[in-house]
Structure formats: C-alpha cells, structure tokens
Design a protein around this motif. Structure first.
Motif, PDB file in Angstrom:
ATOM      1  N   ALA A 106      -1.476   1.197 -10.277  1.00 18.93           N
ATOM      2  CA  ALA A 106      -0.924   2.426  -9.710  1.00 18.93           C
ATOM      3  C   ALA A 106      -0.595   3.443 -10.809  1.00 18.93           C
ATOM      4  O   ALA A 106      -0.851   4.646 -10.658  1.00 18.93           O
ATOM      5  CB  ALA A 106       0.330   2.104  -8.892  1.00 18.93           C
TER       6      ALA A 106
ATOM      7  N   ARG B 183       2.246   6.151  -7.445  1.00 16.82           N
ATOM      8  CA  ARG B 183       1.257   7.071  -8.025  1.00 16.82           C
ATOM      9  C   ARG B 183       1.755   8.521  -7.946  1.00 16.82           C
ATOM     10  O   ARG B 183       1.573   9.302  -8.891  1.00 16.82           O
ATOM     11  CB  ARG B 183      -0.079   6.936  -7.288  1.00 16.82           C
ATOM     12  CG  ARG B 183      -0.784   5.615  -7.518  1.00 16.82           C
ATOM     13  CD  ARG B 183      -2.212   5.656  -7.034  1.00 16.82           C
ATOM     14  NE  ARG B 183      -2.319   5.790  -5.587  1.00 16.82           N
ATOM     15  CZ  ARG B 183      -2.328   4.768  -4.733  1.00 16.82           C
ATOM     16  NH1 ARG B 183      -2.226   3.523  -5.193  1.00 16.82           N
ATOM     17  NH2 ARG B 183      -2.455   4.971  -3.437  1.00 16.82           N
ATOM     18  N   GLN B 184       2.386   8.849  -6.828  1.00 16.09           N
ATOM     19  CA  GLN B 184       2.838  10.222  -6.623  1.00 16.09           C
ATOM     20  C   GLN B 184       3.923  10.621  -7.624  1.00 16.09           C
ATOM     21  O   GLN B 184       3.869  11.685  -8.240  1.00 16.09           O
ATOM     22  CB  GLN B 184       3.372  10.370  -5.195  1.00 16.09           C
ATOM     23  CG  GLN B 184       3.576  11.787  -4.734  1.00 16.09           C
ATOM     24  CD  GLN B 184       2.299  12.453  -4.262  1.00 16.09           C
ATOM     25  OE1 GLN B 184       1.464  11.821  -3.644  1.00 16.09           O
ATOM     26  NE2 GLN B 184       2.145  13.725  -4.558  1.00 16.09           N
TER      27      GLN B 184
ATOM     28  N   GLY C  24       1.324   3.772  -3.269  1.00  9.76           N
ATOM     29  CA  GLY C  24       0.926   5.166  -3.117  1.00  9.76           C
ATOM     30  C   GLY C  24       2.008   6.121  -3.579  1.00  9.76           C
ATOM     31  O   GLY C  24       1.716   7.143  -4.221  1.00  9.76           O
TER      32      GLY C  24
ATOM     33  N   ASP D 177       0.841  -1.206   0.000  1.00  6.34           N
ATOM     34  CA  ASP D 177       0.000   0.000   0.000  1.00  6.34           C
ATOM     35  C   ASP D 177       0.873   1.253   0.000  1.00  6.34           C
ATOM     36  O   ASP D 177       0.624   2.212  -0.747  1.00  6.34           O
ATOM     37  CB  ASP D 177      -0.899   0.034   1.239  1.00  6.34           C
ATOM     38  CG  ASP D 177      -1.979  -1.037   1.229  1.00  6.34           C
ATOM     39  OD1 ASP D 177      -2.380  -1.465   0.128  1.00  6.34           O
ATOM     40  OD2 ASP D 177      -2.429  -1.428   2.326  1.00  6.34           O
TER      41      ASP D 177
END
Length: 278
Positions: A181, A149-150, A146, A142
């Motif tokens: 993602a 994606r950033q 995340g 997770d």
C-alpha cells in the motif's frame, strides 16, 4: 574556510490508526450501517510526530499521576487487569476526566494529522458493484489499505527517511500488504509529480501500550469521529490546527474526488454532508 558539521538526515515518524468499523452487511446481506454498534463512517489517519520519545514520556508521566489519584485510580478502567487506561490511553475507554487531561496535553506535541474518511453507505454500494463485476467480496483489509494509500500519497517525499508504525490489526502479519500500500502511494505521487519519493521506509506494527504515537492518533481520530457521526465538535475544535488534511472522500457534491478540508477550506459542522445520505 570554516567547517560546519553536517546536519543529521531528517527522519519523519508516522503513526497510523483507524476509527469506526468496516461492517457493512449482516449475515443475510442486508445493509446495517448505522444500526446499534455499527458506525456510519470508517476512517484511517496518520499523525506525524516530531519527537516520539518526549510524547511517550509525557503520556506515561500523565498516566502515572492519574494512577495515584484517589479520585480516579479505583475506577475499573484504571486497573491493570482491564488492559485499558492503566496500560494506554484510548479515548473510547477513558473516563471523561482522563480524556480532558489528555486533550489538554495533545497540542503541545506538535503533531500533524491527515485523515481519510469513507461513508459506509457508499462503501456498501461499492461492495455490491465490485461483487457484480468481479464476483469478489470487498474485504476489511481492502478498505483499510485503500485509505492507507490515500493518506500517504503526498507525505513520503519530505524527509530522508520514513518510519511508519501501524496500530496492530488482529493477529496476522500484514507487513507485506502494508508495504504494498505504501509503495502504491509512492507510485501515485510519481504519476502526479513525475518523481518517485524513494526514501528509505521502515514499517512496523505495534500496540498502543508500546507506542505513545498510536495513543495520540487514536485521540485525534476519536475527536473527528464524534464530529462526523454526532456533529459534536467540542473535541475537534481545540485540536483543529493540527489536522492538516481531512479527506471526506464520499462527499462528491462539489468535487469528483470528494471534499478536502485544510487551513484554506475550513471544516464546519454545517458544511458536512449529512451522515445518512448515500
């Protein structure tokens, strides 16, 4: 009318790796961030490399030269059975003399580096809140996904095709999760700019020994990690111009989305949020 050959479609090559670890709690649920063997930060970064083949050749040539150097080649990390420097450069495992030579070579590759950083004390708070609200635990994947994606949110629209190589994490095939993602990063870009960057995108995973680009991003992340964790900037400074964006997501002292460092907002050691703050 004079005819011109059409330029070949542009391809952008991305290499993705991580630094630090995602350990937050011990078996009794106590926060152990910063204890021996546990990092304060976790970061994921990408390197955009214009000419991956020449990078691989330059690194292979440097390693071959070192393996014939009697000053270096008797060291344990230089033995093939160690699976360390003898097969791939890895900043954490490489001798200081080796790191010095790799750092001297890196600027010639023309890499552009983007990194997203999470402070694990904040991640521990996020994990506890998520468990209270949903009953689900925050997993290492997770956290990693995340940050993927950033870092990809604003870079996938600049070429005709994207080729992404992720450093392999464990034994499971995570191609589907990583594709998700990346697609979420495209959706975030579309929401912000009104246009979805639907360029063909190839996603693969590899080991550093199979990819010069992964060895490059490993070094950039190691240098930045030393800056964040130890306030040791001597590795970061010679490479500073190649870091196009560093997102310190949990430094919300001035901005709700964190502090973003780039050529207009220079990262200085004294400006960094103290590593032990929540």
């Amino acid at each position: 009318m004079e005819k011109h050959e059409q330029d070949p479609p542009s391809v952008q090559h991305f290499y993705v790796d991580e630094a630090g670890d995602t350990t937050l709690f011990d078996k009794k649920g106590r926060v152990i961030v910063g204890e021996p063997g546990v990092s304060h930060c976790f970061m994921v970064g990408l390197a955009i490399i214009p000419d991956p083949k020449s990078v691989r050749k330059a690194l292979d040539d440097l390693r071959s030269e070192m393996l014939t150097d009697p000053f270096l080649n008797r060291q344990p990390s230089m033995q093939p059975e160690s699976s360390k420097t003898a097969v791939a450069f890895h900043a954490k495992d490489d001798l200081p003399e080796v790191r010095h030579q790799v750092f001297r070579l890196l600027p010639s590759f023309g890499a552009k580096v983007i990194v997203a950083v999470r402070r694990k004390s904040n991640l521990a708070d996020d994990a506890r809140l998520a468990y209270e609200l949903t009953g689900e635990k925050l997993t290492a994947n997770d956290i990693y996904d995340g940050l993927v994606r950033q870092i990809f949110q604003n870079v996938l629209h600049k070429s005709h095709e994207n080729r992404i190589v992720f450093a392999r994490r464990g034994k499971s095939d995570r191609t589907e999760a990583l594709t998700k993602a990346i697609n979420q990063a495209k959706l975030a870009f579309a929401k912000k700019w009104g246009e979805r960057p639907d360029r063909p995108t190839r996603i693969n995973s590899a080991s550093p020994s199979d990819s010069g680009g992964l060895q490059v991003i490993d070094y950039y992340l190691w240098a930045l990690q030393r800056l964040f964790e130890r306030r040791e900037g001597r590795y970061y400074r010679p490479l500073e111009q190649q870091y196009r964006l560093i997102m310190d997501i949990d430094d919300k002292r001035g901005k709700p989305n964190g502090e973003w460092y780039n050529d207009r907002n220079r990262l200085e050691e004294e400006r960094l949020k103290p590593i032990t703050e929540g």
